[in-house]
Motif scaffolding. Structure first.
Motif, PDB file in Angstrom:
ATOM      1  N   ILE A 104      38.565  36.100  12.748  1.00 52.55           N
ATOM      2  CA  ILE A 104      37.983  37.001  13.520  1.00 52.55           C
ATOM      3  C   ILE A 104      37.172  37.748  12.682  1.00 52.55           C
ATOM      4  O   ILE A 104      37.652  38.232  11.616  1.00 52.55           O
ATOM      5  CB  ILE A 104      38.776  37.556  14.409  1.00 52.55           C
ATOM      6  CG1 ILE A 104      37.778  38.574  15.353  1.00 52.55           C
ATOM      7  CG2 ILE A 104      39.936  38.281  13.922  1.00 52.55           C
ATOM      8  CD1 ILE A 104      38.627  39.283  16.543  1.00 52.55           C
TER       9      ILE A 104
ATOM     10  N   SER B 148      39.749  43.977  11.589  1.00 53.12           N
ATOM     11  CA  SER B 148      38.646  43.430  12.403  1.00 53.12           C
ATOM     12  C   SER B 148      39.011  42.953  13.974  1.00 53.12           C
ATOM     13  O   SER B 148      38.486  42.080  14.375  1.00 53.12           O
ATOM     14  CB  SER B 148      38.414  42.177  11.457  1.00 53.12           C
ATOM     15  OG  SER B 148      39.639  41.448  11.250  1.00 53.12           O
ATOM     16  N   GLY B 149      40.336  43.171  14.394  1.00 53.80           N
ATOM     17  CA  GLY B 149      40.767  42.801  15.556  1.00 53.80           C
ATOM     18  C   GLY B 149      41.820  41.621  15.595  1.00 53.80           C
ATOM     19  O   GLY B 149      42.120  40.964  16.341  1.00 53.80           O
ATOM     20  N   THR B 150      42.379  41.496  14.376  1.00 53.61           N
ATOM     21  CA  THR B 150      43.232  40.471  14.385  1.00 53.61           C
ATOM     22  C   THR B 150      44.654  40.889  15.172  1.00 53.61           C
ATOM     23  O   THR B 150      45.277  39.869  15.844  1.00 53.61           O
ATOM     24  CB  THR B 150      44.038  40.071  12.899  1.00 53.61           C
ATOM     25  OG1 THR B 150      44.436  41.650  12.093  1.00 53.61           O
ATOM     26  CG2 THR B 150      42.689  39.657  12.160  1.00 53.61           C
TER      27      THR B 150
ATOM     28  N   ARG C 255      33.553  36.260  16.684  1.00 57.06           N
ATOM     29  CA  ARG C 255      33.073  37.601  16.191  1.00 57.06           C
ATOM     30  C   ARG C 255      33.976  38.473  17.267  1.00 57.06           C
ATOM     31  O   ARG C 255      34.102  38.289  18.377  1.00 57.06           O
ATOM     32  CB  ARG C 255      31.745  37.777  16.531  1.00 57.06           C
ATOM     33  CG  ARG C 255      30.836  37.058  15.427  1.00 57.06           C
ATOM     34  CD  ARG C 255      29.408  37.579  15.183  1.00 57.06           C
ATOM     35  NE  ARG C 255      28.896  38.280  16.358  1.00 57.06           N
ATOM     36  CZ  ARG C 255      28.097  39.039  16.300  1.00 57.06           C
ATOM     37  NH1 ARG C 255      27.300  39.522  15.260  1.00 57.06           N
ATOM     38  NH2 ARG C 255      27.439  39.679  17.665  1.00 57.06           N
ATOM     39  N   TYR C 256      34.581  39.655  16.720  1.00 57.16           N
ATOM     40  CA  TYR C 256      35.009  40.619  17.368  1.00 57.16           C
ATOM     41  C   TYR C 256      34.080  40.906  18.532  1.00 57.16           C
ATOM     42  O   TYR C 256      34.709  41.380  19.547  1.00 57.16           O
ATOM     43  CB  TYR C 256      35.504  41.785  16.378  1.00 57.16           C
ATOM     44  CG  TYR C 256      36.046  43.053  17.006  1.00 57.16           C
ATOM     45  CD1 TYR C 256      37.168  43.327  17.506  1.00 57.16           C
ATOM     46  CD2 TYR C 256      34.988  44.064  17.319  1.00 57.16           C
ATOM     47  CE1 TYR C 256      37.729  44.646  18.300  1.00 57.16           C
ATOM     48  CE2 TYR C 256      35.299  45.562  17.982  1.00 57.16           C
ATOM     49  CZ  TYR C 256      36.951  45.330  18.321  1.00 57.16           C
ATOM     50  OH  TYR C 256      37.015  46.512  18.846  1.00 57.16           O
TER      51      TYR C 256
ATOM     52  N   CYS D 233      34.742  47.789  10.150  1.00 58.13           N
ATOM     53  CA  CYS D 233      36.042  47.485   9.400  1.00 58.13           C
ATOM     54  C   CYS D 233      36.200  48.636   8.135  1.00 58.13           C
ATOM     55  O   CYS D 233      37.130  49.071   8.052  1.00 58.13           O
ATOM     56  CB  CYS D 233      35.722  46.162   8.582  1.00 58.13           C
ATOM     57  SG  CYS D 233      36.273  44.862   9.829  1.00 58.13           S
TER      58      CYS D 233
ATOM     59  N   ARG E 114      34.416  40.981  11.995  1.00 55.31           N
ATOM     60  CA  ARG E 114      33.717  42.189  12.533  1.00 55.31           C
ATOM     61  C   ARG E 114      32.778  42.829  11.734  1.00 55.31           C
ATOM     62  O   ARG E 114      32.634  42.687  10.650  1.00 55.31           O
ATOM     63  CB  ARG E 114      34.995  43.106  12.789  1.00 55.31           C
ATOM     64  CG  ARG E 114      34.496  44.453  13.784  1.00 55.31           C
ATOM     65  CD  ARG E 114      35.803  45.426  13.828  1.00 55.31           C
ATOM     66  NE  ARG E 114      35.723  46.528  14.652  1.00 55.31           N
ATOM     67  CZ  ARG E 114      36.485  47.682  14.721  1.00 55.31           C
ATOM     68  NH1 ARG E 114      37.532  47.552  14.095  1.00 55.31           N
ATOM     69  NH2 ARG E 114      35.894  48.473  15.373  1.00 55.31           N
TER      70      ARG E 114
END
Length: 334
Positions: free
Chosen positions: A140, A15-17, A191-192, A147, A142
């Motif tokens: 975060i 998710s962009g972590t 949010r991503y 995902c 997404r």
């Protein structure tokens, strides 16, 4: 006194972590290491180390953290003996021992604040806050379809698309609970899609939450990727590139019709609540019956695990279990 609240980055896997980890690590006051595997595992195994007021037991815990291959301690590039000594000489709690590792990592970069990133923490925020009551959580989110698209392509994700969809459902459900129950000074959500489309605005909001000054270096996470992302994690190769919106809605080309149908059927309400408009699948997008069953099994498995953890926490309260709180964090005690 300087703010020394720990920072935890959480969310569904893919998710962009990691990108957010690097953005924070680029800040001149914050160090966020690669993912490790000793915080949750140490909490589960804490009874095996006995009474930590005994220095010998603290040494056993320290050796377990530092020497165990699964801990991924080697990815931190720290001196093992120095960290072991700090744990043995430190306060007699699990949180203090875990915190000693991350403080050592922050010292490696001459930074006063430390943090940690692991997507799985989103389902264990109660554990995080037991170990570190002053922690600040950044979640975060997404688009679940993106995902799932990404998870199904990961070599380490073995359970298929139904499990990926269930993982996203669990993550957004736990995030919603945290948003309702935790103070605004403890929990922050973004949010991503917003982060990659306008990094500065999202990062300024994060810095305000953390009570830290904004630094423009945070918008260029690729510059620290060689330092904070281990080479063997090839699935994070995009972190070495500039931030972009290229992967937003990539699910449109990465999901098969039946995979999209599964996501739309099982995640539709959650997608809408989190600001992701549903697709309009055609007749060929009907999910497979077996995939729907596997999704429900995964959800049930997650729910059962949560009930077991809640039962263990109740037992701890009844039996007066030894304290686990980090005793070295000094500011903002609740």
């Amino acid at each position: 006194m300087d703010n020394d609240r720990p920072i935890f980055v959480v969310g569904c896997p893919r998710s962009g972590t990691t990108m957010l980890q690097l953005m924070l690590h680029a800040h001149p006051r914050i160090a966020i290491p690669p993912e490790t595997r000793f915080l949750l595992e140490g909490y589960r195994e804490r009874r095996r180390f006995g009474d930590l007021t005994n220095p010998g037991n603290r040494r056993r815990l320290a050796e377990w953290i530092v020497r165990r291959k699964q801990s991924r301690f080697d990815d931190l590039s720290l001196d093992p003996e120095t960290v072991i000594s700090e744990i043995v000489d430190g306060p007699p709690t699990l949180g203090s021992a875990v915190g000693a590792v991350f403080r050592a990592y922050a010292r490696r970069f001459d930074k006063p604040r430390w943090g940690d990133k692991r997507p799985a923490y989103i389902a264990h925020l109660d554990v995080i806050l037991r170990l570190f009551p002053t922690a600040q959580i950044i979640n975060i989110t997404r688009d679940g379809r993106d995902c799932v698209s990404s998870l199904k392509e990961m070599s380490w994700h073995k359970r298929g698309v139904p499990a990926a969809a269930a993982a996203w459902a669990r993550a957004v459900d736990r995030a919603a609970e945290a948003a309702r129950s935790l103070p605004a000074a403890t929990y922050h959500q973004l949010r991503y899609e917003d982060l990659v489309s306008d990094p500065e605005t999202s990062l300024r909001a994060i810095c305000e939450f953390l009570d830290e000054p904004y630094d423009p270096a945070m918008t260029e996470p690729a510059k620290v990727a060689k330092i904070a992302v281990p080479k063997h994690k090839t699935w994070h190769q995009r972190t070495h590139q500039a931030v972009s919106t290229a992967r937003v809605q990539s699910w449109r080309s990465r999901l098969t019709p039946t995979e999209l149908g599964l996501c739309e059927t099982t995640l539709r309400r959650r997608l809408a609540v989190n600001g992701y408009p549903p697709a309009e699948p055609d007749a060929s997008s009907r999910p497979k019956t077996g995939d729907l069953l596997r999704y429900r099994i995964e959800v049930a498995r997650h729910d059962l695990g949560r009930l077991r953890r809640a039962a263990r926490h109740t037992v701890d309260r009844w039996t007066g279990a030894a304290p686990v709180e980090d005793q070295r964090t000094t500011t903002f005690r609740r």
